[in-house]
Write a protein that holds these residues in place. Structure first.
Motif, PDB file in Angstrom:
ATOM      1  N   SER A 169       0.825  -1.210   0.000  1.00  0.00           N
ATOM      2  CA  SER A 169       0.000   0.000   0.000  1.00  0.00           C
ATOM      3  C   SER A 169       0.858   1.259   0.000  1.00  0.00           C
ATOM      4  O   SER A 169       0.556   2.227  -0.710  1.00  0.00           O
ATOM      5  N   SER A 173       0.574   3.273  -3.590  1.00  0.00           N
ATOM      6  CA  SER A 173      -0.350   4.404  -3.457  1.00  0.00           C
ATOM      7  C   SER A 173       0.361   5.743  -3.629  1.00  0.00           C
ATOM      8  O   SER A 173      -0.266   6.803  -3.518  1.00  0.00           O
ATOM      9  N   HIS A 216      -5.095  -1.159  -5.924  1.00  0.00           N
ATOM     10  CA  HIS A 216      -4.279   0.049  -6.091  1.00  0.00           C
ATOM     11  C   HIS A 216      -4.178   0.511  -7.539  1.00  0.00           C
ATOM     12  O   HIS A 216      -3.547   1.538  -7.817  1.00  0.00           O
ATOM     13  N   LYS A 286      -8.174   0.489 -11.411  1.00  0.00           N
ATOM     14  CA  LYS A 286      -8.296   0.511  -9.957  1.00  0.00           C
ATOM     15  C   LYS A 286      -9.688   0.083  -9.533  1.00  0.00           C
ATOM     16  O   LYS A 286     -10.707   0.631  -9.990  1.00  0.00           O
TER      17      LYS A 286
END
Length: 328
Positions: A169, A173, A216, A286
């Motif tokens: 993440s 991200s 993501h 996504k």
């Protein structure tokens, strides 16, 4: 009978051996040695060194889950060229990677020591930054690798990160793109079957990385590293043997295992070529909450692309025409 290298061996070749010997020694003994030194210093007049390091360790404890550190100067050290030339290792590009996108890379196979993955993604020995400008690479490794003092710092500055959703993440991200996270999908389970000429991949039920890519919106990139399984022989450990029973049990408890391997001289790997072929990226939209159907569909697409990549390049790297990947 052991045969030693003649005196006429070029110095460049000797340096290649020295660099790989250092890497193998580090992998095998540095983690243990660092603990011994760390604890041992506490009982000497130099105890303050261990105390200061313990404070640093505590303050820096979250770094493996926060992208680690990229020290480009260290990644470009000339020693990595010698390591690359020992086997040799080469990186083959089949498509461009857009630096405005983030990528989740599946690296196959695991092999014994993932030498190709380390050299390609944690150093610039094979010219990753030139082949893929604007892309910053990371490699996921077992969390227990970060439990050893000093050794953890050594691998953190190489760009290695903890094998955890939090790490994924944090990297995927990041805004602006240009981040690549490599996962050795088969893990230790696949390493237990790694031996020369082996093409068994633990992938059929490995779908966690697919779900993360969807969550993501990171494009998936299949990679096959020809020769990764060829640099070590492994003691016979077929399913059903006592050794495999012990290795499987240890893996269930610790997520790691003990591999009984040998190369050209003890733990020195064979000088056999490793060619890492980077496939075409699979565009991923996504999907914050992907359904199981969406995960399964993308997983099947990924397996097909990986298989196509293998079939398209296998003859170039001395893989028999009738050899195919085995997924389990």
């Amino acid at each position: 009978m052991v045969e030693f290298a003649p005196l006429c061996v070029p110095w460049k070749r000797r340096l290649q051996t020295l660099v790989v010997l250092q890497a193998v020694s580090c992998l095998v003994s540095m983690a243990i040695l660092s603990y011994v030194v760390f604890i041992g210093l506490l009982f000497t007049r130099f105890w303050i060194i261990s105390i200061l390091y313990a404070v640093w360790w505590y303050l820096d404890r979250a770094k493996p889950w926060q992208g680690s550190r990229h020290i480009d100067v260290l990644r470009r050290w000339s020693v990595w060229k010698y390591m690359k030339d020992y086997f040799p290792i080469s990186l083959v590009k089949t498509a461009d990677l857009d630096p405005s996108r983030n990528y989740l890379v599946g690296y196959h196979p695991h092999g014994i020591a993932t030498v190709g993955a380390f050299t390609n993604f944690c150093t610039d020995g094979t010219g990753f930054s030139s082949l893929f400008p604007g892309i910053r690479s990371h490699l996921m490794v077992l969390n227990l690798c970060f439990w050893a003092p000093v050794f953890r710092d050594y691998i953190i500055i190489s760009g290695m990160v903890a094998a955890d959703k939090e790490s994924v993440s944090h990297i995927l991200s990041r805004e602006g793109g240009g981040n690549l996270l490599a996962i050795v999908v088969g893990g230790v389970q696949e390493a237990l079957d790694a031996r020369p000429g082996g093409y068994k991949l633990v992938l059929r039920n490995r779908k966690g990385f697919i779900r993360l890519a969807l969550m993501h919106g990171a494009d998936l990139v299949p990679i096959f590293s020809f020769g990764e399984n060829d640099i070590y022989d492994q003691v016979e450990n077929s399913p059903g043997t006592w050794l495999r029973w012990f290795q499987d049990g240890l893996q269930r408890v610790t997520r790691g295992s003990i591999l009984l391997v040998y190369g050209s001289f003890g733990l020195m790997p064979y000088r056999r070529p490793i060619t890492t072929v980077v496939g075409k990226p699979i565009e991923v939209q996504k999907t914050p909450h992907p359904s199981q159907e969406e995960v399964d569909r993308l997983h099947q697409h990924y397996m097909t692309e990986l298989e196509n990549l293998f079939e398209a390049h296998k003859l170039k790297y001395n893989v028999p025409r009738d050899q195919h990947l085995e997924f389990y």
